[in-house]
Design an enzyme around this catalytic site. Sequence first.
Site, PDB file in Angstrom:
ATOM      1  N   ASP A   1    -115.933  84.849 -24.292  1.00 51.51           N
ATOM      2  CA  ASP A   1    -117.252  85.033 -24.823  1.00 51.51           C
ATOM      3  C   ASP A   1    -118.392  84.222 -24.029  1.00 51.51           C
ATOM      4  OD1 ASP A   1    -116.502  86.497 -27.492  1.00 51.51           O
ATOM      5  OD2 ASP A   1    -115.678  84.625 -27.748  1.00 51.51           O
TER       6      ASP A   1
ATOM      7  N   ASP B   1    -117.548  89.348 -16.959  1.00 52.83           N
ATOM      8  CA  ASP B   1    -118.470  90.379 -16.636  1.00 52.83           C
ATOM      9  C   ASP B   1    -119.873  89.888 -16.497  1.00 52.83           C
ATOM     10  OD1 ASP B   1    -118.177  90.132 -19.370  1.00 52.83           O
ATOM     11  OD2 ASP B   1    -119.190  92.158 -19.476  1.00 52.83           O
TER      12      ASP B   1
HETATM   13  C1  LIG Z   1    -114.657  88.803 -25.357  1.00 57.37           C
HETATM   14  S1  LIG Z   1    -113.336  88.710 -26.287  1.00 57.37           S
HETATM   15  C2  LIG Z   1    -112.105  89.147 -24.747  1.00 57.37           C
HETATM   16  C3  LIG Z   1    -110.738  89.616 -25.428  1.00 57.37           C
HETATM   17  C4  LIG Z   1    -109.803  89.807 -24.355  1.00 57.37           C
HETATM   18  N1  LIG Z   1    -109.476  88.800 -23.378  1.00 57.37           N
HETATM   19  C5  LIG Z   1    -110.165  91.203 -23.484  1.00 57.37           C
HETATM   20  O1  LIG Z   1    -110.286  90.864 -22.396  1.00 57.37           O
HETATM   21  O2  LIG Z   1    -110.414  92.141 -23.996  1.00 57.37           O
HETATM   22  C6  LIG Z   1    -112.937  86.994 -26.387  1.00 57.37           C
HETATM   23  C7  LIG Z   1    -112.209  86.521 -27.248  1.00 57.37           C
HETATM   24  O3  LIG Z   1    -111.599  85.252 -26.990  1.00 57.37           O
HETATM   25  C8  LIG Z   1    -111.459  84.706 -28.477  1.00 57.37           C
HETATM   26  N2  LIG Z   1    -111.572  83.499 -28.368  1.00 57.37           N
HETATM   27  C9  LIG Z   1    -112.705  82.629 -27.989  1.00 57.37           C
HETATM   28  N3  LIG Z   1    -112.462  81.211 -28.052  1.00 57.37           N
HETATM   29  C10 LIG Z   1    -111.154  81.040 -28.590  1.00 57.37           C
HETATM   30  C11 LIG Z   1    -110.541  80.106 -28.904  1.00 57.37           C
HETATM   31  N4  LIG Z   1    -111.008  78.712 -28.579  1.00 57.37           N
HETATM   32  N5  LIG Z   1    -108.974  80.278 -29.429  1.00 57.37           N
HETATM   33  C12 LIG Z   1    -108.695  81.243 -29.401  1.00 57.37           C
HETATM   34  N6  LIG Z   1    -109.300  82.507 -29.245  1.00 57.37           N
HETATM   35  C13 LIG Z   1    -110.451  82.374 -28.571  1.00 57.37           C
HETATM   36  C14 LIG Z   1    -112.234  85.612 -29.344  1.00 57.37           C
HETATM   37  O4  LIG Z   1    -111.817  85.546 -30.462  1.00 57.37           O
HETATM   38  C15 LIG Z   1    -112.259  86.785 -28.638  1.00 57.37           C
HETATM   39  O5  LIG Z   1    -111.296  87.696 -29.219  1.00 57.37           O
END
Ligand SMILES: C[S@@+](CC[C@H](N)C(=O)[O-])C[C@H]1O[C@@H](n2cnc3c(N)ncnc32)[C@H](O)[C@@H]1O
Length: 238
Positions: A146, A182
């Site tokens: 994120d 991105d």
């Molecule tokens: C923007 S999405 C990208 C998902 C995947 N990597 C992709 O390329 O499609 C970021 C993901 O990171 C997860 N996330 C962010 N911080 C996290 C944390 N501390 N522990 C576990 N998951 C996390 C969010 O729940 C989200 O699903």
Amino acid sequence: MTSTDHDPSAAPPHPVPRTVRTFHPRRGRMTGRQTDALGRLFPAYGLDVPDGPGAPVDPAVLFGRAAPVVLEIGSGMGETTAVMAGADPDRDYLAVEVHTPGIANLLDLVERRGLRNVRVARGDALELVRRLPAGSLDAVHIFFPDPWPKSRHHKRRLVQPAHVALLRDRLAPGGSLHCATDWAEYAEAMRDTLDADPELVNAYDGFAPRPAHRPVTKFERRALLAGRPVADLIYRRR
Ligand SMILES: C[S@@+](CC[C@H](N)C(=O)[O-])C[C@H]1O[C@@H](n2cnc3c(N)ncnc32)[C@H](O)[C@@H]1O
């Protein structure tokens, strides 16, 4: 290296308060298939990571073998994990996510593709990493974290000095940290943060060429359609 060689609660140099989360709280509906996969497969392939102090996690016990371990932080719907683990059966893939439908989707993919080298942790990745032995990871993947674009939210970014120091400690010497984003400004900030870590060396001169082994996900396709090119960064622990 065994889980007794380190203190899993060891604090990074500038700890970020644990109340500062790197993820958005979000609800999500699960399909029937995902609900079924979660119920049947989580007990065998899943690991709950509650907040706060917890028992160390020994990857050899989790996977039932001693093989190099890849940690994927924020595995989303699990497309990347499933493809990369399927193509790389000699390494074990530990995915960590907070979003339950994504965890369920990955479990479904694991079953459909007959993958034996994937485990899925549910909870905050930083809590999981604190419980892993120092030097226990062959690679860490952080794909499309994120971006938290507002400056007042930058403290919520996954890639920041204290988190990088913690992750680097869990990497074995020569192990790699691979990030992709991105979000151009985050890409630059990531590169500055990784460059500043004295124990990490950039495997390329600046951004890495797009590695063919990282599959193009729906997320990446959307970014490209919106005109946001993707930057990869690959560093190695000294
Ligand atoms: C923007 S999405 C990208 C998902 C995947 N990597 C992709 O390329 O499609 C970021 C993901 O990171 C997860 N996330 C962010 N911080 C996290 C944390 N501390 N522990 C576990 N998951 C996390 C969010 O729940 C989200 O699903």
